[in-house]
Design a protein around this motif. Structure first.
Motif, PDB file in Angstrom:
ATOM      1  N   GLN A  73       0.736  -1.487   0.004  1.00 26.09           N
ATOM      2  CA  GLN A  73       0.586   0.136  -0.297  1.00 26.09           C
ATOM      3  C   GLN A  73       0.830   1.169  -0.062  1.00 26.09           C
ATOM      4  N   VAL A  74       1.737   1.224   0.787  1.00 27.51           N
ATOM      5  CA  VAL A  74       2.880   2.702   0.781  1.00 27.51           C
ATOM      6  C   VAL A  74       3.095   2.468  -0.506  1.00 27.51           C
ATOM      7  N   VAL A  75       3.923   1.595  -1.091  1.00 24.83           N
ATOM      8  CA  VAL A  75       4.004   1.948  -2.306  1.00 24.83           C
ATOM      9  C   VAL A  75       3.382   2.398  -3.460  1.00 24.83           C
ATOM     10  N   GLU A  76       2.497   1.657  -3.508  1.00 21.72           N
ATOM     11  CA  GLU A  76       1.059   2.123  -4.175  1.00 21.72           C
ATOM     12  C   GLU A  76       0.721   3.667  -4.231  1.00 21.72           C
ATOM     13  N   ARG A  77       0.728   3.652  -2.979  1.00 24.38           N
ATOM     14  CA  ARG A  77       0.420   5.783  -2.581  1.00 24.38           C
ATOM     15  C   ARG A  77       2.095   6.654  -2.668  1.00 24.38           C
ATOM     16  N   PHE A  78       3.305   5.853  -2.758  1.00 18.00           N
ATOM     17  CA  PHE A  78       4.302   6.907  -2.246  1.00 18.00           C
ATOM     18  C   PHE A  78       5.157   6.383  -3.993  1.00 18.00           C
ATOM     19  N   GLY A  79       4.360   5.793  -4.833  1.00 17.13           N
ATOM     20  CA  GLY A  79       5.395   5.221  -6.230  1.00 17.13           C
ATOM     21  C   GLY A  79       6.991   4.280  -5.686  1.00 17.13           C
ATOM     22  N   HIS A  80       7.371   4.561  -4.399  1.00 17.88           N
ATOM     23  CA  HIS A  80       8.099   3.415  -3.791  1.00 17.88           C
ATOM     24  C   HIS A  80       8.322   3.858  -2.424  1.00 17.88           C
ATOM     25  N   ILE A  81       9.335   3.441  -1.827  1.00 16.46           N
ATOM     26  CA  ILE A  81       9.822   3.369  -0.774  1.00 16.46           C
ATOM     27  C   ILE A  81      11.428   3.835  -0.667  1.00 16.46           C
ATOM     28  N   ASN A  82      12.039   3.841   0.143  1.00 23.26           N
ATOM     29  CA  ASN A  82      13.457   4.344   0.003  1.00 23.26           C
ATOM     30  C   ASN A  82      13.848   4.498   1.633  1.00 23.26           C
ATOM     31  N   ALA A  83      13.153   4.490   2.291  1.00 20.38           N
ATOM     32  CA  ALA A  83      13.256   4.338   3.955  1.00 20.38           C
ATOM     33  C   ALA A  83      12.824   3.948   4.878  1.00 20.38           C
ATOM     34  N   VAL A  84      13.835   3.117   5.611  1.00 18.35           N
ATOM     35  CA  VAL A  84      12.225   2.353   7.271  1.00 18.35           C
ATOM     36  C   VAL A  84      13.055   3.015   8.109  1.00 18.35           C
ATOM     37  N   VAL A  85      12.288   3.766   8.902  1.00 21.46           N
ATOM     38  CA  VAL A  85      13.180   3.453  10.283  1.00 21.46           C
ATOM     39  C   VAL A  85      12.515   2.623  11.452  1.00 21.46           C
ATOM     40  N   VAL A 143      18.683   3.091   2.387  1.00 24.26           N
ATOM     41  CA  VAL A 143      18.368   3.474   3.809  1.00 24.26           C
ATOM     42  C   VAL A 143      17.595   2.238   4.750  1.00 24.26           C
ATOM     43  N   ILE A 144      18.118   1.348   5.727  1.00 21.98           N
ATOM     44  CA  ILE A 144      16.875   0.979   6.308  1.00 21.98           C
ATOM     45  C   ILE A 144      18.080   1.440   7.830  1.00 21.98           C
ATOM     46  N   ILE A 145      16.921   1.670   8.932  1.00 20.23           N
ATOM     47  CA  ILE A 145      17.739   2.487  10.141  1.00 20.23           C
ATOM     48  C   ILE A 145      17.125   1.880  11.333  1.00 20.23           C
ATOM     49  N   SER A 146      17.555   0.658  11.980  1.00 23.08           N
ATOM     50  CA  SER A 146      17.335   0.260  13.509  1.00 23.08           C
ATOM     51  C   SER A 146      17.569   1.105  14.497  1.00 23.08           C
ATOM     52  N   THR A 147      15.819   0.455  15.741  1.00 26.17           N
ATOM     53  CA  THR A 147      16.301   1.189  16.825  1.00 26.17           C
ATOM     54  C   THR A 147      17.256  -0.432  17.805  1.00 26.17           C
ATOM     55  N   ALA A 148      18.295  -0.210  18.362  1.00 28.80           N
ATOM     56  CA  ALA A 148      19.120  -0.724  19.480  1.00 28.80           C
ATOM     57  C   ALA A 148      19.093  -0.166  20.429  1.00 28.80           C
ATOM     58  N   SER A 149      19.873  -0.448  21.010  1.00 29.01           N
ATOM     59  CA  SER A 149      19.493   0.364  22.736  1.00 29.01           C
ATOM     60  C   SER A 149      21.158  -0.227  23.663  1.00 29.01           C
ATOM     61  N   ALA A 181      24.232  -4.642   0.326  1.00 24.90           N
ATOM     62  CA  ALA A 181      25.461  -3.597  -0.691  1.00 24.90           C
ATOM     63  C   ALA A 181      25.574  -4.137  -2.239  1.00 24.90           C
ATOM     64  N   GLN A 182      24.869  -4.546  -2.071  1.00 24.17           N
ATOM     65  CA  GLN A 182      24.747  -5.170  -4.436  1.00 24.17           C
ATOM     66  C   GLN A 182      23.651  -3.970  -4.730  1.00 24.17           C
ATOM     67  N   TYR A 183      22.923  -4.155  -4.099  1.00 24.59           N
ATOM     68  CA  TYR A 183      21.665  -3.122  -4.445  1.00 24.59           C
ATOM     69  C   TYR A 183      22.158  -1.958  -4.176  1.00 24.59           C
ATOM     70  N   GLY A 184      22.697  -1.663  -3.683  1.00 25.85           N
ATOM     71  CA  GLY A 184      22.767  -0.311  -3.366  1.00 25.85           C
ATOM     72  C   GLY A 184      21.300   0.063  -1.923  1.00 25.85           C
ATOM     73  N   ILE A 185      21.417  -0.457  -0.960  1.00 26.58           N
ATOM     74  CA  ILE A 185      20.388  -0.406  -0.055  1.00 26.58           C
ATOM     75  C   ILE A 185      21.726  -0.083   1.177  1.00 26.58           C
ATOM     76  N   ARG A 186      21.279   1.083   1.870  1.00 25.32           N
ATOM     77  CA  ARG A 186      22.084   0.749   2.831  1.00 25.32           C
ATOM     78  C   ARG A 186      21.928   0.281   4.399  1.00 25.32           C
ATOM     79  N   VAL A 187      21.658  -0.247   5.774  1.00 25.20           N
ATOM     80  CA  VAL A 187      21.332  -0.645   6.740  1.00 25.20           C
ATOM     81  C   VAL A 187      22.566  -0.415   7.598  1.00 25.20           C
ATOM     82  N   MET A 188      21.953   0.539   8.925  1.00 31.54           N
ATOM     83  CA  MET A 188      22.464   1.372   9.696  1.00 31.54           C
ATOM     84  C   MET A 188      21.281   0.489  11.035  1.00 31.54           C
ATOM     85  N   SER A 233      21.415  12.571  10.141  1.00 31.88           N
ATOM     86  CA  SER A 233      22.378  12.355   8.840  1.00 31.88           C
ATOM     87  C   SER A 233      22.926  10.859   8.671  1.00 31.88           C
ATOM     88  N   VAL A 234      22.407   9.766   9.294  1.00 30.78           N
ATOM     89  CA  VAL A 234      22.944   8.457   9.046  1.00 30.78           C
ATOM     90  C   VAL A 234      22.193   8.376   7.464  1.00 30.78           C
TER      91      VAL A 234
END
Length: 256
Positions: A73-85, A143-149, A181-188, A233-234
């Motif tokens: 649904q997000v892809v349909e609404r925005f056209g694509h997704i390029n970030a996850v937090v 870019v994908i950013i997850s919350t650790a602690s 990395a091969q897809y150009g997607i960063r993970v932090m 910043s990330v």
């Protein structure tokens, strides 16, 4: 990636760190989809920030099929997704063996399910969508950013389940970054310390002051807006990949 170009999914986006992140993205001209169970808070945020920039999908991050449907649904609404937090999570404390006996296994399982498996669930589906994106000038598709602690590193007594869940986020960041990395997607991942989130709202002022004083500098709780600032910043620094950044004022948690 500039926040103005961001089409993001923010889990736990209705409050705390997630809400601050949604606000930051929208303020900088991006768009965000809130994945959360709290419909009331989400709708208030949409009313404030505007329906063109934000929309809400009630989401249980542990539900594989629901996450797949909502990402579509997000892809349909925005056209694509390029970030996850990934900010959705719980922190129910509990000793492994308390006075009344061992921790119920269900309590441990629930924390792992929401914090760790929920984060992975969103990553796996969103990344599949990101692979289809056109890369930007840096060859980046997402870019994908997850919350650790900080509890992933210095878990306190009563945090065995929480520390395990956040430690899992820390441990999976590098291998996923290497794979994508091969897809150009960063993970932090970001590992916050003591942050002024809703979990502190019920504490007495004296307790909050004591916790604040335990932070070397600045001697206060972190603000959700500072988490959102680090997300920005990330996102902007393409060399940040496969790493966990502590956001903690140099605190190192004591056993209890």
């Amino acid at each position: 990636m500039e926040l103005a170009d961001m089409k993001a999914v923010v889990t736990g986006g209705a409050s705390g760190l997630g809400e601050a992140t949604v606000r930051r993205i929208v303020e900088k001209g991006g768009q965000a989809a809130i994945f959360d169970l709290n419909s009331e808070r989400s709708k208030k945020l949409i009313e404030e920030l505007g329906r063109e920039s934000v929309f809400y999908l009630q989401t249980d991050v542990t539900d594989a099929k629901q996450v797949e449907q909502n990402i579509a649904q997000v892809v349909e609404r925005f056209g694509h997704i390029n970030a996850v937090v990934n900010c959705a999570g719980i922190g129910t404390p509990g000793k492994v063996v308390a006075k009344n006996g061992p921790m119920p296994l269900e309590q441990f399982e629930k924390i792992i399910q929401i914090n760790l498996i929920g984060s992975f669930n969103v990553i796996r589906v969103a990344a599949a969508a990101m692979r289809k994106n056109e890369s930007n000038g840096n060859g980046e598709r997402g870019v994908i950013i997850s919350t650790a602690s900080v509890a992933a590193f210095e878990g306190q007594i009563g945090q065995a389940a929480y520390s395990a869940s956040k430690g899992g986020i820390v441990s999976m960041t590098l291998p996923i970054a290497r794979e994508f990395a091969q897809y150009g997607i960063r993970v932090m991942a970001i590992a916050p310390g003591l942050m002024k989130t809703p979990m502190f709202d019920g504490l007495p002022e004296a307790a909050v002051e004591s916790l604040s004083a335990s932070v070397p500098f600045p001697a206060r709780l972190g603000q959700p807006s500072e988490y959102a600032q680090l997300v920005e910043s990330v996102a902007e620094n393409v060399m940040l990949n496969g790493e966990v950044i502590r956001l903690d004022g140099a605190i190192r948690m004591q056993p209890k």
